[in-house]
Design a protein around this motif. Structure first.
Motif, short mmCIF file in Angstrom:
data_model
loop_
_atom_site.label_atom_id
_atom_site.label_comp_id
_atom_site.label_asym_id
_atom_site.label_seq_id
_atom_site.Cartn_x
_atom_site.Cartn_y
_atom_site.Cartn_z
N THR A 1 5.06 15.01 4.30
CA THR A 1 4.05 15.39 5.26
C THR A 1 4.68 15.59 6.63
O THR A 1 5.45 14.75 7.09
N TYR B 1 3.86 19.43 -1.41
CA TYR B 1 3.57 18.69 -2.62
C TYR B 1 4.39 19.24 -3.78
O TYR B 1 4.04 20.26 -4.37
N THR C 1 3.34 20.32 5.05
CA THR C 1 2.92 19.29 4.11
C THR C 1 3.24 19.89 2.76
O THR C 1 2.75 20.97 2.41
N HIS D 1 -5.74 16.48 -1.91
CA HIS D 1 -5.40 16.82 -0.53
C HIS D 1 -6.64 17.23 0.27
O HIS D 1 -6.79 16.85 1.43
N LYS E 1 -3.58 17.82 -7.35
CA LYS E 1 -3.03 17.56 -6.01
C LYS E 1 -3.83 18.30 -4.94
O LYS E 1 -4.08 17.75 -3.86
#
Length: 173
Positions: free
Chosen positions: A172, A163, A161, A39, A35
């Motif tokens: 987000t 995750y 943001t 990103h 991730k």
């Protein structure tokens, strides 16, 4: 799981289902790094990451098979600086990472100038942080939460943001 597989193998039993579970567990350990990589569009070199939680589980210093080991090693291999904090496992971490990471006595000490925060162990100390303080200290308000400590919508409302792991999409801001 690995101990049971080992015992079963020694007894001549085939526990292929447990081997599959072990494979899934090992793939899950890479999810935060994947991730992060996505990103930051693969541009990780030169970045700094804060990692909260190094132990395999809370209330221990045990780092055997801890997801943090793979994450930190992958970040270092990608050319990143890594600031780490764990309430119990700092000495064990020193034996694993040596001088390759920055050890922080307090969780907030890992944040200044970091590109993102990664939560790897669900210590109670991390459950109710000062989110405004986190936002002020990070370069950008980005959190990769390997333990799903917070709700994505709440994090989005706080301007992060966010995750989580095992949930479909990032929240987000």
């Amino acid at each position: 799981v690995r101990a049971i597989i080992h015992t079963a193998t020694e007894a001549g039993l085939d526990f292929s289902l447990l081997r599959s579970v072990d494979d899934v567990n090992n793939r899950q350990k890479r999810r935060i790094f994947e991730k992060l990589h996505t990103h930051f569009d693969g541009k990780l070199s030169g970045r700094t990451f804060a990692v909260w939680g190094l132990a395999f589980k809370p209330r221990t210093d045990d780092m055997r098979e801890a997801p943090s080991i793979g994450l930190v090693r992958e970040l270092l291999a990608a050319g990143c600086k890594v600031n780490v904090h764990d309430p119990e496992a700092m000495e064990v971490a020193r034996a694993i990472f040596g001088k390759d990471v920055t050890y922080c006595a307090k969780n907030y000490d890992a944040l200044p100038g970091a590109d993102a925060l990664c939560i790897v162990t669900e210590w109670n100390e991390f459950r109710h942080p000062d989110f405004d303080r986190i936002k002020q200290m990070l370069k950008s308000p980005v959190i990769f939460d390997g333990r799903n400590l917070w709700e994505p919508r709440d994090m989005q409302g706080r301007g992060f943001t966010y995750y989580p792991i095992g949930r479909n999409a990032a929240a987000t801001a």
